[in-house]
Design an enzyme around this catalytic site. Structure first.
Site, PDB file in Angstrom:
ATOM      1  N   ASP A 190       0.834  -1.201   0.000  1.00  0.00           N
ATOM      2  CA  ASP A 190       0.000   0.000   0.000  1.00  0.00           C
ATOM      3  C   ASP A 190       0.875   1.259   0.000  1.00  0.00           C
ATOM      4  OD1 ASP A 190      -2.369   1.342  -0.062  1.00  0.00           O
ATOM      5  OD2 ASP A 190      -2.901   0.992   2.032  1.00  0.00           O
ATOM      6  N   ASN A 213      -9.703  -2.417  -6.693  1.00  0.00           N
ATOM      7  CA  ASN A 213      -8.871  -1.627  -7.602  1.00  0.00           C
ATOM      8  C   ASN A 213      -9.455  -1.659  -9.005  1.00  0.00           C
ATOM      9  OD1 ASN A 213      -5.711  -2.719  -6.123  1.00  0.00           O
ATOM     10  ND2 ASN A 213      -7.052  -1.035  -5.557  1.00  0.00           N
TER      11      ASN A 213
END
Length: 225
Positions: A10, A58
């Site tokens: 991340d 995503n």
């Protein structure tokens, strides 16, 4: 000793933003660092490394141009192939890569085929992955196979999951400050240790990897005993 390390990579977009770069520059840095950390992990006797490269969210929620940019970066894995072979690295994926463009499928299968006999570290990319979906799909497969629910064991169930052919994960790392698992490896993380770092993924380096290993070595893993 960590046998199977998994990482939620991340902070790539924030890393890029802090440098006044486009988001895709962060994702490119993600890919480069993924290979660096894989090579370092191999030197530290980690046998399996799973990296969450692309989540279902995503794919569904990021801007289309960013998603296509990430897919192009994933396609560039072929550029690392010769180095993978040189370093005896085996490449695998989890989830259904048929959800990716045909070109991506061909490239990923080629890299898997070319490295399938390698005996060093196994690098596993989690692509369009989501933990709850993994459990749901495993359940559907079991229903289709008419397994007796009364005799079904945890071990048999795990064989139907994406990660079933790999050892259970020992430690999960999340970079980028957030302290949550986001559904990563839900079924396999029952006894996993966690390591959270504020560093964005492109800045996760050998020092952070050593801290991860040290954190694991200090943990008391009694497995409910």
């Amino acid at each position: 000793m960590i046998n199977h390390l998994a990482i939620i990579m991340d902070g790539n977009r924030r890393w890029a933003k802090s440098r006044f770069l486009p988001s895709l520059a962060g994702h490119k840095a993600w890919a480069d660092n993924a290979m660096r950390i894989t090579e370092l992990a191999a030197k530290k006797w980690i046998n399996y490394l799973t990296l969450w490269a692309l989540s279902t969210d995503n794919l569904q929620k990021r801007p289309e141009d960013e998603v296509w940019g990430i897919i192009k970066i994933i396609n560039n894995i072929e550029n690392y192939l010769e180095n993978m072979i040189k370093n005896n690295l085996k490449f695998e994926t989890i989830w259904d890569i048929s959800k990716l463009p045909k070109e991506s499928q061909i490239i990923l299968e080629k890299v898997k085929k070319r490295t399938e006999n390698n005996t060093g570290i196994t690098l596993i990319l989690a692509l369009i992955y989501w933990g709850q979906d993994e459990i749901l799909r495993a359940t559907k497969k079991i229903i289709k196979d008419w397994l007796d629910p009364d005799s079904l064991t945890k071990e048999e169930f795990r064989n139907y999951t994406d990660t079933g052919k790999f050892p259970v994960v020992d430690m999960i790392v999340r970079t980028g400050w957030d302290i949550r698992h986001s559904g990563f490896m839900l079924f396999d993380s029952e006894y996993a240790e966690y390591y959270f770092t504020p560093k964005w993924w492109p800045d996760y380096n050998e020092e952070e990897l050593d801290k991860t290993i040290d954190s694991f070595s200090k943990s008391k893993r009694n497995f409910w005993k």
